[in-house]
Design a protein around this motif. Structure first.
Motif, PDB file in Angstrom:
ATOM      1  N   CYS A  57       0.507  -0.277  11.891  1.00  0.00           N
ATOM      2  CA  CYS A  57       1.373  -1.221  12.606  1.00  0.00           C
ATOM      3  C   CYS A  57       0.559  -1.989  13.641  1.00  0.00           C
ATOM      4  N   ASP A  58       0.690  -3.281  13.580  1.00  0.00           N
ATOM      5  CA  ASP A  58       0.100  -4.156  14.591  1.00  0.00           C
ATOM      6  C   ASP A  58       1.252  -4.711  15.420  1.00  0.00           C
ATOM      7  N   TRP A  59       1.593  -3.970  16.461  1.00  0.00           N
ATOM      8  CA  TRP A  59       2.789  -4.291  17.237  1.00  0.00           C
ATOM      9  C   TRP A  59       2.670  -5.663  17.899  1.00  0.00           C
ATOM     10  N   PRO A  60       3.806  -6.367  18.002  1.00  0.00           N
ATOM     11  CA  PRO A  60       5.176  -5.911  17.712  1.00  0.00           C
ATOM     12  C   PRO A  60       5.718  -6.334  16.354  1.00  0.00           C
ATOM     13  N   ASN A  61       5.008  -7.185  15.571  1.00  0.00           N
ATOM     14  CA  ASN A  61       5.655  -7.723  14.373  1.00  0.00           C
ATOM     15  C   ASN A  61       4.686  -7.945  13.208  1.00  0.00           C
ATOM     16  N   LYS A  62       3.609  -7.141  13.123  1.00  0.00           N
ATOM     17  CA  LYS A  62       2.654  -7.302  12.029  1.00  0.00           C
ATOM     18  C   LYS A  62       2.371  -5.946  11.388  1.00  0.00           C
ATOM     19  N   LEU A  63       2.065  -5.993  10.069  1.00  0.00           N
ATOM     20  CA  LEU A  63       1.746  -4.788   9.312  1.00  0.00           C
ATOM     21  C   LEU A  63       0.461  -4.993   8.527  1.00  0.00           C
ATOM     22  N   VAL A  64      -0.332  -3.928   8.461  1.00  0.00           N
ATOM     23  CA  VAL A  64      -1.520  -3.905   7.612  1.00  0.00           C
ATOM     24  C   VAL A  64      -1.374  -2.702   6.684  1.00  0.00           C
ATOM     25  N   ILE A  65      -1.375  -2.940   5.357  1.00  0.00           N
ATOM     26  CA  ILE A  65      -1.139  -1.879   4.379  1.00  0.00           C
ATOM     27  C   ILE A  65      -2.362  -1.770   3.477  1.00  0.00           C
ATOM     28  N   ASN A  66      -2.964  -0.584   3.483  1.00  0.00           N
ATOM     29  CA  ASN A  66      -4.098  -0.292   2.598  1.00  0.00           C
ATOM     30  C   ASN A  66      -3.566   0.394   1.344  1.00  0.00           C
ATOM     31  N   VAL A  67      -3.853  -0.196   0.186  1.00  0.00           N
ATOM     32  CA  VAL A  67      -3.323   0.289  -1.083  1.00  0.00           C
ATOM     33  C   VAL A  67      -4.425   1.031  -1.834  1.00  0.00           C
ATOM     34  N   TYR A  68      -4.072   2.227  -2.345  1.00  0.00           N
ATOM     35  CA  TYR A  68      -4.997   3.011  -3.173  1.00  0.00           C
ATOM     36  C   TYR A  68      -4.377   3.110  -4.563  1.00  0.00           C
ATOM     37  N   GLU A  69      -4.964   2.353  -5.494  1.00  0.00           N
ATOM     38  CA  GLU A  69      -4.389   2.279  -6.833  1.00  0.00           C
ATOM     39  C   GLU A  69      -4.917   3.396  -7.730  1.00  0.00           C
ATOM     40  N   LYS A  70      -4.151   3.664  -8.761  1.00  0.00           N
ATOM     41  CA  LYS A  70      -4.578   4.629  -9.767  1.00  0.00           C
ATOM     42  C   LYS A  70      -5.682   4.004 -10.631  1.00  0.00           C
ATOM     43  N   GLU A  71      -6.508   4.862 -11.185  1.00  0.00           N
ATOM     44  CA  GLU A  71      -7.634   4.404 -11.999  1.00  0.00           C
ATOM     45  C   GLU A  71      -7.138   4.083 -13.404  1.00  0.00           C
ATOM     46  N   VAL A  72      -7.066   2.788 -13.727  1.00  0.00           N
ATOM     47  CA  VAL A  72      -6.633   2.357 -15.056  1.00  0.00           C
ATOM     48  C   VAL A  72      -7.850   2.363 -15.972  1.00  0.00           C
ATOM     49  N   GLU A 106       4.471 -10.830   9.549  1.00  0.00           N
ATOM     50  CA  GLU A 106       3.244 -10.955   8.757  1.00  0.00           C
ATOM     51  C   GLU A 106       2.874  -9.591   8.183  1.00  0.00           C
ATOM     52  N   ILE A 107       2.516  -9.573   6.866  1.00  0.00           N
ATOM     53  CA  ILE A 107       2.094  -8.347   6.184  1.00  0.00           C
ATOM     54  C   ILE A 107       0.784  -8.638   5.461  1.00  0.00           C
ATOM     55  N   LYS A 108      -0.206  -7.800   5.713  1.00  0.00           N
ATOM     56  CA  LYS A 108      -1.505  -7.945   5.054  1.00  0.00           C
ATOM     57  C   LYS A 108      -1.755  -6.725   4.173  1.00  0.00           C
ATOM     58  N   TYR A 109      -2.125  -6.990   2.894  1.00  0.00           N
ATOM     59  CA  TYR A 109      -2.435  -5.924   1.944  1.00  0.00           C
ATOM     60  C   TYR A 109      -3.932  -5.935   1.642  1.00  0.00           C
ATOM     61  N   SER A 110      -4.451  -4.744   1.399  1.00  0.00           N
ATOM     62  CA  SER A 110      -5.853  -4.626   0.991  1.00  0.00           C
ATOM     63  C   SER A 110      -5.975  -3.508  -0.030  1.00  0.00           C
ATOM     64  N   GLY A 111      -6.875  -3.696  -1.013  1.00  0.00           N
ATOM     65  CA  GLY A 111      -7.122  -2.670  -2.020  1.00  0.00           C
ATOM     66  C   GLY A 111      -6.244  -2.761  -3.241  1.00  0.00           C
ATOM     67  N   ASN A 112      -5.335  -3.716  -3.303  1.00  0.00           N
ATOM     68  CA  ASN A 112      -4.458  -3.830  -4.475  1.00  0.00           C
ATOM     69  C   ASN A 112      -5.061  -4.821  -5.470  1.00  0.00           C
ATOM     70  N   LYS A 113      -5.415  -4.290  -6.643  1.00  0.00           N
ATOM     71  CA  LYS A 113      -5.998  -5.104  -7.708  1.00  0.00           C
ATOM     72  C   LYS A 113      -4.995  -5.374  -8.812  1.00  0.00           C
ATOM     73  N   TRP A 114      -4.266  -4.351  -9.207  1.00  0.00           N
ATOM     74  CA  TRP A 114      -3.332  -4.482 -10.315  1.00  0.00           C
ATOM     75  C   TRP A 114      -1.933  -4.891  -9.867  1.00  0.00           C
ATOM     76  N   VAL A 115      -1.628  -4.690  -8.607  1.00  0.00           N
ATOM     77  CA  VAL A 115      -0.286  -4.993  -8.096  1.00  0.00           C
ATOM     78  C   VAL A 115      -0.398  -6.136  -7.099  1.00  0.00           C
ATOM     79  N   SER A 116       0.452  -7.137  -7.251  1.00  0.00           N
ATOM     80  CA  SER A 116       0.415  -8.289  -6.351  1.00  0.00           C
ATOM     81  C   SER A 116       1.067  -7.945  -5.013  1.00  0.00           C
ATOM     82  N   ASP A 117       0.812  -8.802  -4.020  1.00  0.00           N
ATOM     83  CA  ASP A 117       1.415  -8.600  -2.700  1.00  0.00           C
ATOM     84  C   ASP A 117       2.936  -8.683  -2.773  1.00  0.00           C
ATOM     85  N   GLU A 118       3.439  -9.609  -3.574  1.00  0.00           N
ATOM     86  CA  GLU A 118       4.892  -9.766  -3.685  1.00  0.00           C
ATOM     87  C   GLU A 118       5.537  -8.522  -4.294  1.00  0.00           C
ATOM     88  N   THR A 119       4.858  -7.939  -5.302  1.00  0.00           N
ATOM     89  CA  THR A 119       5.397  -6.722  -5.914  1.00  0.00           C
ATOM     90  C   THR A 119       5.403  -5.570  -4.918  1.00  0.00           C
TER      91      THR A 119
END
Length: 357
Positions: A206-221, A154-167
Motif C-alpha cells: 500500500c502506498d498511502w493514501p490511495n495507491k497500490l503496488v502489486i507484485n504478481v508471481y505466476e505459475k510456470e507455464v 492508481e494500481i501498479k502491477y509487476s511480474g505478470n506475463k500471462w495475465v493482463s493488468d485489467e484481468t
C-alpha cells in the motif's frame, strides 16, 4: 327431752333462771338442758325430734377456710387468665402495628429505590444519546475521509506475463466500482487471496493514501496441448491453467503426451516424469533465450523440438542440460531446415551432427 338434739335458738329463751353451773355440755359439744335446769313449774317447750338425715352437718372451720382459699385461687386464676388474654390481645395488636409499619417502611424504601433507579436510567439514557451523537458525528467525518481520501486511484502491477493488468484488477476488486485502500488492506490481511488463472500468488504493498503496488508471481507455464482447435495450457505440475481458442506467443505446443482430464485447476493426468523433462527443457531454453514452436514426445520416448523446418532431436530424457547447452552453442549457425542430432551427447561426449532435409 332428747339429749342428742341440736341446740335451737329458742333454747336460749329458757335459759332465764337457769344456773350456769347446771349447764353441761355433752360429748358432741352441744349444750343440753335437763328438767332440773329450769325453774320449778316451768317446762321446756317440746320440740319434735329431727332425724339424722334431716340435719345438715355444718362444715368445720378448716373446710370453710379451704373453700374460701379455693374460691380465691379460682378467682385469681380467672383474673390471671383474663389478664393473659388481654396481654395476648395487646401483643397481637402491637405485632400487627409493627408489621404494618414495617410494610410501610419497605414500601417507602422500594419507592425511593425505584425513583433512584429511574433517575439513574434517565441520566444513563441521556449520556448514551450524547455519546451516540458524538460517535455519529465522528463516524460521518471518518466516512467522508474514508470515501474521499482512501479511494484507490492508481494500481501498479509487476511480474505478470500471462495475465493482463485489467484481468488482475477484475479478479482482485471483483464487484467494486470504487475500491477503497483501507477495506482492501484489511481483506488482504485477514482473508484468502483470490484464485487467478496463471497466478501462483501476489503481494500487495500500500502506498498511502490511495495507491497500490502489486507484485504478481505466476505459475510456470511449460506449454499447451492442442485439441479440437482449442489450446489447453498446463504448468510444471500438469495442472490445467486456462483454455483458449488462440495460441499465446512463446508457448510451445506439447505433442505426444496423453491426458485424461480437461477441467481447469485440476491435473490433466499426464505422466509426471514427462512433465519434469519438459519443464527442464523449457527452463534451459529460457536460460539461453531460445524458442521453439513444438516439443514432441514420439513413439520412441524421445524428445524432438521443432521450429518451422528445423528439428532438434534430444533423444531420451538424459543429460538434457548438457544437450541444450550444446544446442545454444550452435543454434545461430544452423540453417532453417534440417535436423540437429543430440541423442548421443553427454557430459563427456559432444557427439552431435546435423542432417539436411
Amino acid at each position: 327431752m332428747d339429749n342428742n338434739r341440736l341446740p335451737h335458738a329458742s333454747d336460749y329463751e329458757y335459759k332465764k333462771g337457769v344456773k350456769q353451773s347446771n349447764l353441761r355440755q355433752n360429748y358432741s359439744g352441744n349444750y343440753n338442758y335437763s328438767y332440773n335446769d329450769y325453774k320449778q313449774g316451768e317446762e321446756p317447750p317440746m320440740r319434735s325430734a329431727r332425724s339424722a338425715k334431716q340435719v345438715k352437718k355444718r362444715p368445720s372451720q378448716g373446710a370453710a377456710q379451704r373453700e374460701r382459699e379455693r374460691r380465691k385461687a379460682a378467682e385469681r386464676a380467672a383474673r390471671e387468665k383474663e389478664a393473659r388474654k388481654e396481654k395476648q390481645k395487646r401483643d397481637r395488636l402491637l405485632q400487627r402495628e409493627k408489621e404494618r409499619k414495617l410494610r410501610i417502611k419497605k414500601r417507602k424504601k422500594r419507592i425511593r429505590k425505584a425513583k433512584r433507579l429511574f433517575r439513574a436510567f434517565v441520566i444513563l439514557l441521556r449520556n448514551i444519546l450524547i455519546v451516540m451523537s458524538i460517535l455519529a458525528a465522528i463516524a460521518g467525518t471518518l466516512y467522508l475521509i474514508y470515501d474521499k481520501v482512501f479511494t484507490i486511484k492508481e494500481i501498479k502491477y509487476s511480474g505478470n506475463k500471462w495475465v493482463s493488468d485489467e484481468t488482475m484488477t477484475s479478479y482482485i476488486f471483483k464487484g467494486q466500482s470504487k475500491p477503497n485502500l483501507i477495506r482492501f488492506y484489511l481483506s488482504d490481511k485477514f482473508k484468502d487471496k483470490k484464485s487467478i488463472p496463471y497466478v501462483e500468488t501476489y503481494e500487495v504493498h500500500c502506498d498511502w493514501p490511495n495507491k497500490l503496488v502489486i507484485n504478481v508471481y505466476e505459475k510456470e507455464v511449460i506449454g499447451c496441448i492442442r485439441k479440437d482447435n482449442l489450446y489447453y495450457y498446463i504448468d510444471k505440475d500438469g495442472i490445467l491453467l486456462d483454455v483458449t481458442n488462440t495460441k499465446k506467443e512463446d508457448v510451445m505446443i506439447i505433442q505426444g503426451v496423453s491426458v485424461t482430464d480437461y477441467e481447469i485447476n485440476k491435473s490433466m493426468g499426464a505422466t509426471e516424469s514427462i512433465l519434469k523433462d519438459i519443464f527442464e527443457i523449457k527452463k534451459q531454453l529460457d536460460k539461453y533465450n531460445l524458442s521453439f514452436e513444438e516439443v514432441n514426445f514420439d513413439y520412441k520416448s524421445e524428445y524432438v523440438l521443432r521450429k518451422g523446418g528445423l528439428y532438434i532431436s534430444l533423444g531420451k530424457g538424459e543429460y538434457l542440460v548438457e544437450k541444450l547447452f550444446e544446442l545454444s552453442q550452435v543454434y545461430y549457425e544452423l540453417p532453417g531446415t534440417g535436423t540437429l542430432h543430440l541423442e548421443n551427447c553427454s557430459g563427456q561426449k559432444k557427439n552431435l551432427y546435423f542432417t539436411a532435409d
